[in-house]
Write an enzyme that holds these catalytic residues in place. Sequence first.
Site, PDB file in Angstrom:
ATOM      1  N   TRP A   1      42.278  27.859  78.659  1.00  0.00           N
ATOM      2  CA  TRP A   1      43.273  27.009  79.303  1.00  0.00           C
ATOM      3  C   TRP A   1      42.844  26.978  80.766  1.00  0.00           C
ATOM      4  CZ3 TRP A   1      47.073  27.223  83.146  1.00  0.00           C
ATOM      5  CH2 TRP A   1      48.017  26.181  83.098  1.00  0.00           C
TER       6      TRP A   1
ATOM      7  N   ASN B   1      40.548  36.496  80.360  1.00  0.00           N
ATOM      8  CA  ASN B   1      41.844  35.821  80.342  1.00  0.00           C
ATOM      9  C   ASN B   1      42.621  36.312  81.556  1.00  0.00           C
ATOM     10  OD1 ASN B   1      44.447  34.880  79.811  1.00  0.00           O
ATOM     11  ND2 ASN B   1      44.897  36.536  78.389  1.00  0.00           N
ATOM     12  N   GLY B   2      43.041  35.377  82.409  1.00  0.00           N
ATOM     13  CA  GLY B   2      43.791  35.761  83.612  1.00  0.00           C
ATOM     14  C   GLY B   2      43.285  34.960  84.793  1.00  0.00           C
TER      15      GLY B   2
ATOM     16  N   ARG C   1      46.779  29.589  72.834  1.00  0.00           N
ATOM     17  CA  ARG C   1      46.767  30.100  74.205  1.00  0.00           C
ATOM     18  C   ARG C   1      45.996  29.174  75.153  1.00  0.00           C
ATOM     19  NH1 ARG C   1      48.216  35.426  74.241  1.00  0.00           N
ATOM     20  NH2 ARG C   1      47.277  35.659  76.274  1.00  0.00           N
TER      21      ARG C   1
ATOM     22  N   HIS D   1      77.841  10.373  87.791  1.00  0.00           N
ATOM     23  CA  HIS D   1      77.508  10.659  89.187  1.00  0.00           C
ATOM     24  C   HIS D   1      76.084  10.243  89.532  1.00  0.00           C
ATOM     25  CE1 HIS D   1      81.330  12.666  89.708  1.00  0.00           C
ATOM     26  NE2 HIS D   1      81.146  13.177  88.499  1.00  0.00           N
TER      27      HIS D   1
ATOM     28  N   GLU E   1      57.835  18.170  75.467  1.00  0.00           N
ATOM     29  CA  GLU E   1      56.587  18.926  75.367  1.00  0.00           C
ATOM     30  C   GLU E   1      55.735  18.547  74.165  1.00  0.00           C
ATOM     31  OE1 GLU E   1      56.792  23.234  74.829  1.00  0.00           O
ATOM     32  OE2 GLU E   1      58.752  23.023  73.907  1.00  0.00           O
TER      33      GLU E   1
ATOM     34  N   CYS F   1      44.543  31.482  77.984  1.00  0.00           N
ATOM     35  CA  CYS F   1      43.234  31.701  77.365  1.00  0.00           C
ATOM     36  C   CYS F   1      43.365  32.787  76.304  1.00  0.00           C
ATOM     37  CB  CYS F   1      42.132  32.148  78.344  1.00  0.00           C
ATOM     38  SG  CYS F   1      41.871  31.015  79.703  1.00  0.00           S
TER      39      CYS F   1
ATOM     40  N   LYS G   1      50.679  28.783  74.776  1.00  0.00           N
ATOM     41  CA  LYS G   1      51.825  29.558  74.287  1.00  0.00           C
ATOM     42  C   LYS G   1      52.203  30.673  75.237  1.00  0.00           C
ATOM     43  CE  LYS G   1      54.641  30.724  70.889  1.00  0.00           C
ATOM     44  NZ  LYS G   1      55.821  29.838  70.830  1.00  0.00           N
TER      45      LYS G   1
ATOM     46  N   GLU H   1      67.535  22.348  75.987  1.00  0.00           N
ATOM     47  CA  GLU H   1      66.489  22.807  75.070  1.00  0.00           C
ATOM     48  C   GLU H   1      65.943  21.637  74.225  1.00  0.00           C
ATOM     49  OE1 GLU H   1      64.553  25.095  74.823  1.00  0.00           O
ATOM     50  OE2 GLU H   1      63.878  25.161  72.761  1.00  0.00           O
TER      51      GLU H   1
ATOM     52  N   LYS I   1      62.073  20.371  74.191  1.00  0.00           N
ATOM     53  CA  LYS I   1      61.298  20.271  72.939  1.00  0.00           C
ATOM     54  C   LYS I   1      60.692  18.885  72.821  1.00  0.00           C
ATOM     55  CE  LYS I   1      61.003  23.405  72.189  1.00  0.00           C
ATOM     56  NZ  LYS I   1      61.221  24.809  72.437  1.00  0.00           N
TER      57      LYS I   1
HETATM   58  C1  F6R Z   1      58.791  25.799  75.147  1.00  0.00           C
HETATM   59  C2  F6R Z   1      58.260  27.131  75.332  1.00  0.00           C
HETATM   60  C3  F6R Z   1      58.164  27.650  76.717  1.00  0.00           C
HETATM   61  C4  F6R Z   1      58.375  29.183  76.714  1.00  0.00           C
HETATM   62  C5  F6R Z   1      58.091  29.745  78.109  1.00  0.00           C
HETATM   63  C6  F6R Z   1      58.339  31.236  78.167  1.00  0.00           C
HETATM   64  O1  F6R Z   1      58.850  25.479  73.798  1.00  0.00           O
HETATM   65  O2  F6R Z   1      57.877  27.785  74.395  1.00  0.00           O
HETATM   66  O3  F6R Z   1      59.046  27.023  77.579  1.00  0.00           O
HETATM   67  O4  F6R Z   1      59.681  29.455  76.322  1.00  0.00           O
HETATM   68  O5  F6R Z   1      56.764  29.485  78.449  1.00  0.00           O
HETATM   69  O6  F6R Z   1      57.506  31.926  77.281  1.00  0.00           O
HETATM   70  P1  F6R Z   1      57.848  33.395  76.849  1.00  0.00           P
HETATM   71  O7  F6R Z   1      59.107  33.373  76.081  1.00  0.00           O
HETATM   72  O8  F6R Z   1      56.679  33.834  76.020  1.00  0.00           O
HETATM   73  O9  F6R Z   1      57.991  34.191  78.110  1.00  0.00           O
END
Ligand code: F6R
Length: 615
Positions: free
Chosen positions: A75, A101-102, A27, A514, A498, A2, A610, A491, A495
């Site tokens: 969120w 937020n929380g 967020r 396997h 998501e 949020c 984020k 990674e 990407k």
């Molecule tokens: C994927 C992504 C997430 C963050 C994860 C940790 O693209 O961005 O997997 O890497 O939520 O976030 P931080 O780095 O802010 O702790």
Amino acid sequence: MCGIVGYVGKKEAKPVLINGLLRLEYRGYDSAGIATIEDNHLIKVIKDKGRVNQLNENAEINSLTGTIGIGHTRWATHGKPSGVNSHPHLDNSRCFAVVHNGIIENYAELKEFLISKNYTFLSETDTEVIPNLINYYYENSSNSSLEGNEKFLKAVIDATKRLKGSYAIEVLSSLYPDCMIVVRKDSPLVIGKGENENYISSDIPAILSFTKDFYLLNDREFALITRNDIVFYNENAEKIQKEIKNITWDAGAAEKDGYDDFMLKEIYEQPKSIRETIGSRLPKDSISVIEDLALSKEYLESIKKIFIVACGTAMHAGLTAKGIIENLCEIPVEVEAASEFRYRNPIVNSRTLCIYISQSGETADTIAALKLAKSKDAKTIAITNVIGSSISREADYTLYTHAGPEIAVASTKAYTSQIVLLAILAINFAETLDINNSKVRELKKEILLLPGKIEEVLKNEQEIKEFANRIYKEKDVFFIGRGVDYTVALEGSLKLKEISYIHSEAYPSGELKHGPIALIENGITVISILTNPLLVEKSISNIQEVVTRGAKTFVVTNQELNHNFDKVIKIPETSPLISPILSVIPLQLLAYFISKAKGLDVDKPRNLAKSVTVE
Ligand code: F6R
């Protein structure tokens, strides 16, 4: 998660709040709402399910003319996305409005308490207990001698003492129409100081176009904010002094600058962000310099293990760093998801060094995992991108990636900057230990060449886009690689899933046989990363095995390959230790163009936010 924003000043609050919320949507974007105090001293709230732009199109929004207001983009955690569950929330008397937020972990117990006192609830949220608790303490204050704003402040302090969990809260009151009270615990909140006006936000970039002077609140610090003043208090209602911080980021860094999406802009920013991460840390003719880090040779020699703990993409950066640190420093490294580490009683003591990586510096699991290691006497280092973030206040040492604001939910430039910074850290440790000098020299040279090599990789955009247009309708994609290439496979797969919602899996190439190879059938796409010259032959055999079973192949490599793969993206050679910094870029672009081809919102993928400030 949020995002919250606030304004106290002379202008209409609404445009400032909408502007801030649009920048905080990364967020969370399940619902949005704002509340202002109007001329008649009543609080007016407009909120609904959906995004900030929808809120801004609401016919009623123009009726908000107040110069003090709060805003929220959600969120959803407790209660589905809906109008009634949207913030701001009011107490039963409609005298107090709150955005939060929380998560309030003990909200059920507090709700029961308030119901027993005849309060009623409209929503399913945890937040709605907060304005009602404030009202309860306001009405039942033990200290009747308090007057004016202090009575309001005392009610907020008393109410928040009952809260368990995490919160950044802004409170408005129709009884005190000239001020706002804010407080935080384990969720971010910053206050921007202007001329006869003040701003509040979950992060700095959202209000950077209005001011560059910021106060960063610590846990359980309160601020009483009026147009002309910001007064800070501790939880005993005693005044405290706080230092103002001047933020030198360019406000334009949080704009799209002509790119369609923040993600594409951030992918293209990587030569620059890596230059910034290197900064003056690798001087030409002397050993590396890491500001504020003072670990002695004796200490490094005493370490038995290094833990790298993080979540998601940041953890993938840690997996790459494991190879670099073990190679250069000869200290065993274990990489673990913060959400696992924090609950499994890991063997950590004063001979363990724990490194935490978090772009936002606000990830709840990562911060909890750091606190755990501190309680077991380990030294802690935080690697983060956000100055003054919560993690920087908890760690023994904080190293900043300086990658600039990362707005797209999918992390790109933060990941490559994290690897660079961890590689510099490994160099610094090896130099302090005085070991592996020639490897260190070689790696330094290669790190300095990275920005130019990334520019080369970016030139493949068109070819990658064409391949994305071929495969964007697929349901499953596989990523394979060996060693460090496997960390990039993880990674690339994250990407893709998501932002394109395509199911994808990443496997070490040698593991295919396997079990997973049973899933390979005619037409399926297998993406291979192949950068380690020592493993080329073996990796090619693995690719051949899937080609034989009808797979389409997209190969990212720095090797000369004479094979008939569907698409080969050639990248420059570099040290195998840091090759992910180059090999990830085609995978970032591929995910981006697949998401675009599917017509999705690249920067704000569904269900994600984020900054993951809840566990
Ligand atoms: C994927 C992504 C997430 C963050 C994860 C940790 O693209 O961005 O997997 O890497 O939520 O976030 P931080 O780095 O802010 O702790």
